[in-house]
Design a protein around this motif. Structure first.
Motif, PDB file in Angstrom:
ATOM      1  N   GLY A 143       0.816  -1.206   0.000  1.00  0.00           N
ATOM      2  CA  GLY A 143       0.000   0.000   0.000  1.00  0.00           C
ATOM      3  C   GLY A 143       0.852   1.259   0.000  1.00  0.00           C
TER       4      GLY A 143
ATOM      5  N   SER B 166      -8.652  -7.166  -3.554  1.00  0.00           N
ATOM      6  CA  SER B 166      -7.434  -6.901  -2.789  1.00  0.00           C
ATOM      7  C   SER B 166      -6.615  -5.857  -3.539  1.00  0.00           C
ATOM      8  CB  SER B 166      -6.658  -8.203  -2.640  1.00  0.00           C
ATOM      9  OG  SER B 166      -5.511  -7.982  -1.874  1.00  0.00           O
TER      10      SER B 166
ATOM     11  N   PRO C 193      -4.135  -2.150  -3.222  1.00  0.00           N
ATOM     12  CA  PRO C 193      -3.286  -1.459  -2.250  1.00  0.00           C
ATOM     13  C   PRO C 193      -3.747  -0.044  -1.903  1.00  0.00           C
ATOM     14  CG  PRO C 193      -2.209  -1.514  -4.403  1.00  0.00           C
ATOM     15  CD  PRO C 193      -3.479  -2.293  -4.531  1.00  0.00           C
TER      16      PRO C 193
ATOM     17  N   SER D 112      -6.539  -3.935   3.021  1.00  0.00           N
ATOM     18  CA  SER D 112      -6.206  -5.101   2.213  1.00  0.00           C
ATOM     19  C   SER D 112      -6.655  -6.355   2.937  1.00  0.00           C
ATOM     20  CB  SER D 112      -4.695  -5.120   1.971  1.00  0.00           C
ATOM     21  OG  SER D 112      -4.368  -6.195   1.155  1.00  0.00           O
TER      22      SER D 112
ATOM     23  N   TYR E 183     -10.477   2.458  -7.439  1.00  0.00           N
ATOM     24  CA  TYR E 183      -9.174   1.805  -7.527  1.00  0.00           C
ATOM     25  C   TYR E 183      -8.975   1.252  -8.930  1.00  0.00           C
ATOM     26  CZ  TYR E 183     -11.892  -2.494  -6.658  1.00  0.00           C
ATOM     27  OH  TYR E 183     -12.799  -3.520  -6.721  1.00  0.00           O
TER      28      TYR E 183
END
Lengths: 340, 340, 340, 340
Positions: A127, D247, D249, A247, D260
């Motif tokens: 991240g 999933s 980041p 996450s 995202y």
């Protein structure tokens, strides 16, 4: 690799090295508790060394991981520098600024680049690395403000209000300078009334950091947050924002609720980061290249900023990092700083 | 209902009244721009009144909505009080503390409860009401810290750094006192370097509010955030947190991205809140019951806290709300407070 | 407005009309249970009518909401048509196809447009309307596939496997035709082993719908899903997807979990939709304009598709909607269709 | 380790082995394109072998990774079995059922457990492993229904409608049997009109799988989904559901959108899975323990189920997996199965 310190963190590193990192092998282990050392060494097929000194000097050991008690870090790191061996030292590099500076000097005098790396693992968290890439792409424009949270389920019994700054906030300090590429020059400290679940410290705390580049960072630190281990970071830039995503692998629906489970501690949250950090260090060490890990200078700077925060906590005034004299140590102040 | 002010906000209220609120009808409209008044009145089948005074006195008008220029609020509200008619005044009640206090006194002297309500619509936003219910359920324990964001796409050309506090931050101030049920007693003001997209003000700003109950609230205000209209609020309590969810109708996947569209301004974001507020006011007004809307005292308090913030911006020191003298007015200071 | 049926749904409509809808007033109520009628009427200040017929004929009543038992719908709707009064009938318009057709004929013979609207409230849910707007914008290209879920916490004791199709699936059928603007021409029925928590029906079921335009829609129906009331819908188009977002007011973190609460039933989930539907109907009725609500033809079509699904459940073969003869009624088959 | 096949997937494995997997070293590489082999070998310091046979027989090579063309898999795997060396073969084990069975027989005759593992990497994806753990914890009760999606940005030019089943759907087939611990016994095939962006195949497709335990699984496969690489899986159980989380980041806000980035292909999406799979295989191989990877039986079963789906595509009827005769091969049917 040699490992000094076979406690929770050391055993974790040994395990990661054995099961998830390419190109390295654990050759030696030392711990003041010999049985603990033997256990970790046994699994990996490594030798147990009776002293840290002997491990550092051993010809089997090309590089050293230090996960011992904080108070032993400086001496052991200095021994590694003398032996010319790369070392990955768990944070903090050393609790006192003088020790950090002595290490910095020793490394500089040796004159062959950075031998010492520090385990600020956030720099390898997917991240944070994605956030840095987004920032560096310049799509969002200049960063102006950062908003972060650092929350644990439960505090260690020791540590007190100062410990929150020197043990926890150092991560937020280091990652901030790394992300923004600018040193923190001024800090401020604030707190609401403390949680009734812990009478031994200010908790939560809210800190301000200011970089030379003019960014203001606000971080809440809450070591008794109860609800889960949680680290958040958002960069507010001129044309948009970027923040860490939670996450998580799965989502569930049951009992009239939708959601996911929080991590219970930092090891689960940062498992990928620890693995990638160790791999990066092994890769650099094997090839003789400079590591991407935090350096002694980074470690010193995060300690200085944490000390400036301790001073701000005591004075309730903004503190310039340049004000923090090397002779200052905040540790004796710990027990007099209970919330009132 | 009578409506004074047929600009953007007034037309919005007329529209909401006509299409989404039960039990009321727009009977009269006044605006200094007669054509504008006629347009809004025409749609609703209402009369146009040549003066605000005449509208307020009209026997057709049982209650008055004031959405005129801020500078006219105090005079019009006082006229409503004299006429004994319930009034919903858009925020701010009045730009000066003296005017707020005069209204408070006039209402108290009349002695029949609150005639005046103020349009702090956040109190009716489903997210904020659910957050208050969660807090009041005590499952999460005592609130300790609140973290909020208040971001607009683009600033109005006028307003400057002070305007951000007196026009935007008042919402955060009011909702904080309403949520926490405790007055704000101290404030602090901070800012990073300003965005390069607006040289006329400090933007973003970061403010601290402290309640009598010991909660610390940190709010970032960014009137040129570019990316969307965005209001966030999180309460960090002893046993957990609660925050506003992003309330969006749909999610899309396209062009290698997943996500949702941001609101472009506060009207879309708070459409439900405006409707529910107006309905609550109509219900209370029709039945003679007290409204759940913000009162004159609430409006005065939010203005005082905003003025304390203005002072903190000038002095860069924490300011106790009690320090803010009624004679103080920040407006003249506006143009000298450009970021340096 | 007159209201026939003062049960759960009728009381809900009366409440919505009174507190959230502009431009209408409840004037009369009838229910076979006179006490229930009196209670709902009392709150609204409306008259109680001793018979549905009298209510429909009453000069006080301009338009009629029917929320009575399904078996009474057809007779009452026909009476409204004869009286020339607009009527909003809860779904289903009528359980039998013959009744639906009789209503359609009666309305056509009267020759003055649609008097009858049907309460398929999903058409007014902000998520579905936003999804339709996204689809109509053509950014995502042609729709190809739709994936939907329709889940309740717990089944009504009666209803059985057929009831899931005639009571629940009709909503998915209607919204699909409305979204895609194309009639469903073929269906298929499937099921896994049933949940052990309800031995009286196939649960869950999975149905396929195909539109004349070539889109394939898959809907899982699970009336004992336990975990919450949940409706999902995703349109997969040539260049991307759009789906309903979970519209929730707050998120919480506690007990090592992050998440939000599910609705417990359809009324909370669709509260906005019911309000907007009733408002749209009142607006249209008052102004004599056509409503945006589902029409008799829509109601008939959804019943036909549901009957085709019932046939598919019995034959385990795909069924063309055109195959479903008007003489067919599935209700007698209900109790013989337990899962094996 | 020896590597046969130095194309995209082979180079990826070599890279993973070198930078992310503990306890193994690439010793030899073979590729029909010698230059390609040399490049991959050069980076790793491995030998280039002129033939697959020589690599397999080489005493430097303890175990073999096969990432060659599908048509070579069977012959190479059989050679490994003869040489008694563990082999990780990319899926599919072999395109024809006869070849799979020959491998199975050869391995059984050798009689020393599973030498052959198959690269169904989803079994190591953190989301799928967490989902299996949740299922196995029994908190959610019995699984009843599964809903999955498998979407690529763009199709390979070759492959056609059959390729979607034999190349893509095999992953959904394998992971379903692994998750549910029950073999798939019956399948069904469905499709809407195809996307206009690819006239060469049915796309999307919707498949049904039924396990011996009674669970019904619905999977949409869309190889030209355009919007991103996306794999979803939800298990609907008696008391709740569990699904893969996205999933990612980081989250960004800009240009009036929140969201995202999607992965552009399977390698980014499953990077962790590939790493963990290879590590698990190396760990098992080094220690002589059985691997947790898919076995020859698993590979054979997924091929049988895929062939049953091909037959269902042709017949538009449900097909029992037991019906699929070993002599059947679907590949010749590919080009005659364009959507009509």
């Amino acid at each position: 690799m040699g490992l000094i310190g076979a406690g929770v963190m050391g055993a974790d590193h040994a395990n990661t090295l054995r099961h998830s990192v390419a190109g390295a092998r654990l050759a030696g282990v030392h711990d003041t508790d010999r049985q603990r050392a033997a256990m970790v060494a046994g699994i990996a097929g490594a030798r147990v060394h009776p002293s840290d000194h002997e491990l550092i000097e051993s010809p089997d050991v090309d590089a050293v991981i230090i996960a011992s008690h904080d108070s032993a870090h400086a001496r052991q790191v200095l021994a590694c520098i003398r032996a010319g061996k790369p070392v990955l030292c768990e944070k903090p590099l050393a609790p006192s600024i003088e020790d950090c500076q002595e290490i910095l000097t020793a490394q500089q005098q040796r004159g062959m680049g950075d031998l010492v790396s520090i385990g600020f693992m956030r720099r390898f968290h997917p991240g944070f690395t994605a956030m840095k890439a987004e920032l560096d792409s310049a799509v969002l424009g200049e960063p102006l403000l950062a908003l972060a949270s650092h929350r644990n389920v439960r505090a260690y019994p020791t540590g007190g209000s100062v410990g929150t700054l020197t043990n926890s906030a150092v991560h937020d300090i280091d990652i901030t300078e790394w992300l923004l590429g600018s040193p923190i020059t001024e800090v401020g400290w604030f707190a609401p009334k403390p949680t009734s679940l812990d009478r031994d410290r200010h908790d939560p705390q809210l800190i301000h950091l200011r970089t030379a580049s003019g960014v203001l960072i606000s971080v809440d630190l809450f070591v008794n947050a109860q609800y889960g281990y949680d680290v958040r970071y958002e960069l507010v830039c001129e044309r948009g924002t970027v923040r860490l995503a939670a996450s998580v692998p799965i989502l569930t629906d049951r009992d009239l609720a939708h959601g996911y489970a929080h991590a219970t501690d930092w090891r689960a949250f940062f498992a990928d980061a620890y693995r990638l950090e160790l791999q990066a260090w092994v890769d650099a060490t094997s090839s003789g290249r400079a590591t991407a890990l935090a350096t002694v200078s980074d470690g010193l700077r995060s300690t200085l900023v944490a000390q400036a925060l301790v001073r701000s906590m005591h004075t309730r005034q903004p503190v310039a990092v340049s004000e923090v004299s090397p002779g200052h140590s905040a540790h004796h102040a710990d027990d007099v700083d209970l919330p009132v």
